[in-house]
Design a protein around this motif. Structure first.
Motif, mmCIF file in Angstrom:
data_model
loop_
_atom_site.group_PDB
_atom_site.id
_atom_site.type_symbol
_atom_site.label_atom_id
_atom_site.label_comp_id
_atom_site.label_asym_id
_atom_site.label_seq_id
_atom_site.Cartn_x
_atom_site.Cartn_y
_atom_site.Cartn_z
ATOM 1 N N UNK A 570 7.739 -0.639 6.895
ATOM 2 C CA UNK A 570 7.380 0.602 6.205
ATOM 3 C C UNK A 570 7.092 1.717 7.211
ATOM 4 N N UNK A 571 7.742 2.857 7.008
ATOM 5 C CA UNK A 571 7.498 4.032 7.855
ATOM 6 C C UNK A 571 6.606 5.043 7.153
ATOM 7 N N UNK A 572 6.695 5.095 5.833
ATOM 8 C CA UNK A 572 5.929 6.072 5.054
ATOM 9 C C UNK A 572 5.184 5.349 3.939
ATOM 10 N N UNK A 573 3.880 5.579 3.864
ATOM 11 C CA UNK A 573 3.054 5.057 2.776
ATOM 12 C C UNK A 573 2.210 6.216 2.261
ATOM 13 N N UNK A 574 2.459 6.593 1.009
ATOM 14 C CA UNK A 574 1.826 7.804 0.479
ATOM 15 C C UNK A 574 1.140 7.514 -0.859
ATOM 16 N N UNK A 575 -0.181 7.725 -0.869
ATOM 17 C CA UNK A 575 -0.989 7.529 -2.077
ATOM 18 C C UNK A 575 -1.530 8.845 -2.625
ATOM 19 N N UNK A 576 -1.037 9.968 -2.174
ATOM 20 C CA UNK A 576 -1.661 11.248 -2.534
ATOM 21 C C UNK A 576 -1.854 11.375 -4.047
ATOM 22 N N UNK A 577 -3.086 11.747 -4.433
ATOM 23 C CA UNK A 577 -3.497 11.968 -5.829
ATOM 24 C C UNK A 577 -3.630 10.685 -6.638
ATOM 25 N N UNK A 578 -3.477 9.524 -6.009
ATOM 26 C CA UNK A 578 -3.680 8.254 -6.700
ATOM 27 C C UNK A 578 -5.078 7.747 -6.357
ATOM 28 N N UNK A 579 -5.810 7.300 -7.356
ATOM 29 C CA UNK A 579 -7.231 7.017 -7.142
ATOM 30 C C UNK A 579 -7.485 5.626 -6.570
ATOM 31 N N UNK A 580 -6.957 5.389 -5.394
ATOM 32 C CA UNK A 580 -7.277 4.159 -4.670
ATOM 33 C C UNK A 580 -8.543 4.416 -3.858
ATOM 34 N N UNK A 581 -9.418 3.431 -3.795
ATOM 35 C CA UNK A 581 -10.725 3.639 -3.163
ATOM 36 C C UNK A 581 -10.851 2.997 -1.792
ATOM 37 N N UNK A 582 -10.039 1.975 -1.492
ATOM 38 C CA UNK A 582 -10.169 1.286 -0.211
ATOM 39 C C UNK A 582 -8.816 0.807 0.293
ATOM 40 N N UNK A 583 -8.686 0.738 1.612
ATOM 41 C CA UNK A 583 -7.536 0.105 2.247
ATOM 42 C C UNK A 583 -7.966 -1.283 2.724
ATOM 43 N N UNK A 584 -7.114 -2.290 2.568
ATOM 44 C CA UNK A 584 -7.493 -3.623 3.050
ATOM 45 C C UNK A 584 -7.322 -3.729 4.556
ATOM 46 N N UNK A 585 -7.949 -4.711 5.130
ATOM 47 C CA UNK A 585 -7.818 -4.936 6.570
ATOM 48 C C UNK A 585 -6.385 -5.279 6.943
ATOM 49 N N UNK A 586 -5.607 -5.793 5.961
ATOM 50 C CA UNK A 586 -4.221 -6.186 6.231
ATOM 51 C C UNK A 586 -3.312 -4.993 6.512
ATOM 52 N N UNK A 587 -3.843 -3.772 6.448
ATOM 53 C CA UNK A 587 -3.055 -2.593 6.812
ATOM 54 C C UNK A 587 -2.588 -2.707 8.257
ATOM 55 N N UNK A 588 -3.284 -3.538 9.049
ATOM 56 C CA UNK A 588 -2.927 -3.716 10.463
ATOM 57 C C UNK A 588 -1.490 -4.210 10.620
ATOM 58 N N UNK A 589 -0.953 -4.874 9.588
ATOM 59 C CA UNK A 589 0.399 -5.430 9.688
ATOM 60 C C UNK A 589 1.480 -4.351 9.642
ATOM 61 N N UNK A 590 1.138 -3.149 9.181
ATOM 62 C CA UNK A 590 2.139 -2.090 9.027
ATOM 63 C C UNK A 590 2.272 -1.311 10.335
ATOM 64 N N UNK A 591 2.639 -2.021 11.390
ATOM 65 C CA UNK A 591 2.672 -1.420 12.720
ATOM 66 C C UNK A 591 3.796 -0.399 12.887
ATOM 67 N N UNK A 592 4.736 -0.381 11.954
ATOM 68 C CA UNK A 592 5.871 0.536 12.043
ATOM 69 C C UNK A 592 5.587 1.857 11.328
ATOM 70 N N UNK A 593 4.386 1.966 10.736
ATOM 71 C CA UNK A 593 4.046 3.114 9.906
ATOM 72 C C UNK A 593 3.967 4.397 10.729
ATOM 73 N N UNK A 594 4.650 5.450 10.227
ATOM 74 C CA UNK A 594 4.600 6.773 10.855
ATOM 75 C C UNK A 594 3.728 7.749 10.074
ATOM 76 N N UNK A 595 3.708 7.578 8.766
ATOM 77 C CA UNK A 595 3.027 8.556 7.891
ATOM 78 C C UNK A 595 2.141 7.801 6.912
ATOM 79 N N UNK A 596 0.849 8.135 6.903
ATOM 80 C CA UNK A 596 -0.092 7.542 5.949
ATOM 81 C C UNK A 596 -0.765 8.672 5.183
ATOM 82 N N UNK A 597 -0.426 8.792 3.898
ATOM 83 C CA UNK A 597 -0.946 9.861 3.060
ATOM 84 C C UNK A 597 -2.015 9.360 2.113
ATOM 85 N N UNK A 598 -3.246 9.806 2.325
ATOM 86 C CA UNK A 598 -4.384 9.393 1.494
ATOM 87 C C UNK A 598 -5.131 10.610 0.967
ATOM 88 N N UNK A 599 -4.439 11.731 0.828
ATOM 89 C CA UNK A 599 -5.069 12.962 0.362
ATOM 90 C C UNK A 599 -5.476 12.827 -1.108
#
Length: 870
Positions: A570-599
């Motif tokens: 995954x290069x792009x992960x975008x949650x903008x405007x979605x009511x997620x409250x927490x990221x799991x520790x397993x986010x560490x596996x997405x080492x290829x990520x370029x863009x993380x949108x949590x606005x």
């Protein structure tokens, strides 16, 4: 077409060859060969598409190219994921342990490229059998012109070309606005997609008769993805004062839908309002919204646009849109095809072909506009115009606009095709932030930085912005809002072009949209937008091919499920405007990520494992009030853009390692260290949220060291004394300075702002907002000579404008907000100072209640005083 898929693969291979050359011992030649061969094959695809409309063999040839390109991209990504194993960073012993694995993966990469090479050669043989020719060329979009200089694009027009709508505007104003109906009156504008309903509604909305007749006005877009809460939220943000917006939003988030509707009803009660509800697709959608609008004695107006006849059964006036006649169609076409020609004249040798092209558009404004944009770059070539006409004639008898739009897409260069496809990632009718769009293009690998040896390289952001400008030139994207520095700030896509981008993205780059109840397999999706519950829709899916994931669903997720770690590429992960409250520790596996949108996601805290995202370039956690950020940002060495607001952190954020950081918004002042001024060497856009206990002098001293700073914004609620802005005045590259929110005693106890001689030599925009104690502004000689725009908002004690404004020949725009009393005081005092400024925007801040007449009177006196027309 498979050009976009090939573009993605070519960019991936190019990045590998440039950035990872040390890892490619022995196979770098194969990587470069594959990149060049795919690029060569790309040049045949345009001819193949023209010949293959009715030939299944050629369509299969195109499909083979697409699959091979995507396989090449997968092979490269798999190699990089393996060779960038985290153990490599664990000293000499770790690197030695990894060496045999690296040799293995290198050998495997060579074998897989060889396999692709054999298949590619077979495909090339079939190309020759089908007679597919190399059309080559295409416009240069590398950021430079052929002579080595910076590329210059034709400037697109900011104004709308109104052709054939003048009578419609007059009729709507007469029947839907000025008609003396008491109480609430509803009018509709109906017609097919692309006929100009929203353009007409916008002209009415901005008409002087509406601006002066109503207490307030607002605009909402409904669209097919009907979300009443978001629609009402959009209206409320336009209706309430800025200082009340945050409180209002918090209340709305905690309220059910009926209470949200009640809030809108209460806000509009007792006011004469004008509201446009644009793009209504269903009767049920309008019937759901209608009760939120009070029907009282005051003459308020609602204007609806829809493709559905009779959308509001009790509307007092229904306006049906008509197609343009041939003369009107020709007039609009000339204005679009000859956009930078003052007279909009067509060369005689092209007129017959041009009129034939216009006839094929059947009087539909969107079709004419897009085809006109297509021909902007082809205006002198008869052969190119004939080719466009032939393309339109191949769809003869089709009453739909989509084939016309497909022709315009077909004519885009490969880079623009790929960028256009990404527009489908956004929801229909979205207002798109240009900064986000540019960052997404970069994260997808679509923007390759290029330059000539010995010369300054053009940044990827500049190249991406030029791509957007070209899509605007071609009328594939529309401008929504300009920034104060005269750049495109937000944009949007007509819903028919949005449909086209989705259609082509599904065909070319394996894009999928997941909706509620969908049973479609996601195993082969490379880009995915989720329009339903993320938990249910993603559960059980393990897709190692996925590159982009956009959660556009409605609802709340307490956390992101741990099985998402399977999305390793995954290069792009975008949650903008979605009511997620927490990221799991397993986010560490997405080492290829370029863009993380949590606005704007209700995110409470970020995990420590965020620091494992070594390739992350953009982190957007803005509009998450009170989000807790661990002190791991310094580990994200590739970070280019960091967007924050009102964060919490137990320790001041360490950022000394962020040498690539270009944009930083909004960092709390208690997290700003004087050392950052010399450590963040690439930073050129900075916004600081000022705190109560801040030493503003020390802050300005540190900022004065940032020689590359182009844009600076200071925002907060502090009350501190500063003698002047001299400490910042020598920032030679600074072109935009904004100071806002109750910086009351800036710059001195005498409430006078002083900008010294020769200060701010490159400043183009100065915005002073809510300086509640500011009385005077003093400009010394030769200060701000390049100033183009001056904004003074919410400074009620201001007594006069500086005399030196008369000598600032570059000053084109003045925006001044004032009370009726202050407007009367300034009239006469300052009229001679600003009489030569081309654009003066006066905002009277007390429009409601008994002061309305006083406000209008003061405004007219002020305008007359500077010799402007009434």
């Amino acid at each position: 077409m498979a050009e976009a898929a090939v573009s993605f693969a070519v960019e991936t291979l190019g990045n590998l060859a440039i950035q990872k050359v040390a890892f490619l011992q022995g196979v770098e030649g194969q990587v470069n060969w594959l990149k060049d061969e795919l690029k060569r094959m790309q040049s045949f695809l345009k001819d193949a598409a023209e010949k293959g409309a009715d030939d299944e063999r050629i369509r299969n040839w195109i499909s083979d190219i697409r699959e091979l390109a995507q396989e090449a991209e997968d092979v490269v990504d798999a190699f990089l994921l393996n060779v960038e194993n985290p153990r490599r960073s664990r000293g000499l012993l770790g690197r030695c342990a990894c060496f045999p694995q690296h040799i293995y993966h290198l050998d495997r990469l060579g074998q897989e490229i060889e396999s692709i090479r054999v298949r590619l050669q077979a495909i090339d043989v079939s190309r020759q059998r089908y007679g597919i020719q190399d059309l080559g060329g295409g416009m240069n979009l590398s950021g430079r012109s052929e002579d080595g200089g910076k590329r210059q694009l034709t400037p697109w027009q900011k104004d709308k070309h109104l052709v054939g709508l003048e009578r419609d505007v007059e009729k709507l104003i007469e029947r839907a606005v000025l008609e003396k109906w008491e109480g609430l009156s509803v009018a509709t504008i109906v017609g097919m997609g692309g006929i100009g309903k929203s353009t007409l509604a916008r002209e009415v909305y901005n008409h002087a008769a509406v601006a002066t007749r109503f207490d307030c006005r607002a605009w909402a877009v409904v669209s097919r993805e009907f979300n009443p809460r978001e629609i009402i939220k959009s209206l409320m943000l336009q209706l309430v004062k800025q200082e009340k917006q945050r409180e209002m939003l918090e209340i709305m988030e905690k309220s059910d839908l009926q209470n949200v509707k009640n809030m809108l009803h209460q806000e509009l009660e007792g006011k004469r309002y004008f509201v446009v509800v644009d793009d209504v697709w269903q009767d049920e959608a309008w019937e759901s919204l209608a009760p939120a609008f009070p029907d009282e004695d005051k003459a308020s107006r609602l204007l609806l646009t829809s493709r559905i006849q009779g959308i509001a059964k009790y509307a007092r006036y229904n306006h049906k849109m008509n197609f343009l006649n041939l003369d009107e169609s020709w007039e609009l076409f000339l204005k679009k095809a000859f956009i930078d020609n003052i007279n909009s004249k067509c060369p005689q040798h092209l007129e017959d072909i041009g009129r034939a092209i216009v006839e094929k558009c059947d009087g539909l404004p969107l079709a004419i506009t897009v085809v006109g944009g297509l021909l902007v770059k082809k205006r002198a070539s008869m052969s190119e115009w004939q080719k466009v006409l032939k393309g339109l004639e191949s769809h003869s008898g089709s009453s739909e606009i989509l084939p016309t739009l497909e022709l315009s897409y077909h004519e885009l260069p490969p880079q623009l095709k790929s960028c256009f496809l990404c527009l489908g990632f956004f929801k229909e009718d979205s207002i798109i932030r240009v900064s986000k769009l540019v960052n997404l293009w970069i994260a997808q690998g679509l923007i390759q930085q290029e330059g000539i040896e010995g010369e300054e390289k053009i940044t990827r952001e500049e190249i991406a912005t030029s791509y957007l400008d070209e899509l605007i030139n071609r009328n594939m994207v529309q401008v929504k809002e300009m920034s104060t520095s005269d750049r495109v700030k937000t944009c949007y896509v007509h819903d028919l072009l949005h449909d086209l981008s989705i259609k082509k993205a599904k065909e070319e780059i394996s894009f999928e949209i997941l909706r509620e109840g969908s049973s479609r397999s996601l195993d082969k999706a490379r880009h995915l937008a989720v329009y339903c519950s993320a938990e249910r829709s993603i559960s059980g899916n393990s897709n190692t091919r996925l590159r982009s994931l956009f959660i556009r669903g409605v609802g709340i997720a307490d956390e992101i499920p741990s099985y998402w770690k399977s999305f390793g590429r995954l290069r792009v992960l975008d949650f903008e405007d979605f009511e997620v409250t927490n990221l799991p520790d397993s986010i560490r596996a997405l080492t290829w990520l370029r863009y993380l949108g949590l606005r704007n996601t209700s995110m409470k805290e970020l995990p420590m494992s965020l620091g494992c995202l070594k390739n992350l370039e953009v982190l957007d956690i803005a509009k998450n009030n009170g989000i807790e950020v661990p002190n791991v940002i310094w580990k994200l060495a590739k970070l280019r853009c960091l967007y924050m607001s009102q964060i919490k952190c137990k320790l001041p954020l360490r950022m000394d390692t962020l040498k690539n950081l270009q944009t930083l918004k909004y960092i709390p002042s208690h997290n700003w260290s004087p050392e950052h001024a010399t450590q963040l060497t690439s930073l050129y856009i900075l916004s600081i949220d000022l705190g109560e206990n801040l030493d503003i002098g020390e802050l300005c001293t540190s900022l004065a060291k940032m020689e590359n700073l182009v844009s600076l914004r200071l925002i907060g609620s502090m009350e501190r004394n500063v003698r002047s802005l001299d400490q910042l005045a020598n920032l030679n590259r600074l072109s935009k300075l904004k100071i806002n929110y109750r910086v009351g005693k800036l710059p001195s106890a005498s409430h006078e702002m002083v900008i010294s001689r020769d200060g701010f030599p490159r400043l183009r925009v100065l915005s002073l907002n809510s300086l509640s104690m500011l009385k005077n502004i003093q400009l010394e000689r030769s200060a701000m000579l390049e100033l183009n725009r001056l904004e003074i908002i919410g400074c009620p004690l201001l007594e006069s404008l500086p005399e030196e404004l008369r000598f600032m020949t570059n000053l084109k725009e003045l925006k001044l907000e004032t009370t009726p009393q202050l407007a009367s005081k300034l009239q006469g005092v300052n009229s001679h100072i600003i009489s030569n400024i081309p654009s003066v925007e006066l905002i009277i801040s007390e429009w409601h209640g008994p002061s309305t007449e006083l406000a209008l009177t003061a405004a007219l006196l002020f305008i007359r005083g500077i010799h402007k027309e009434d």
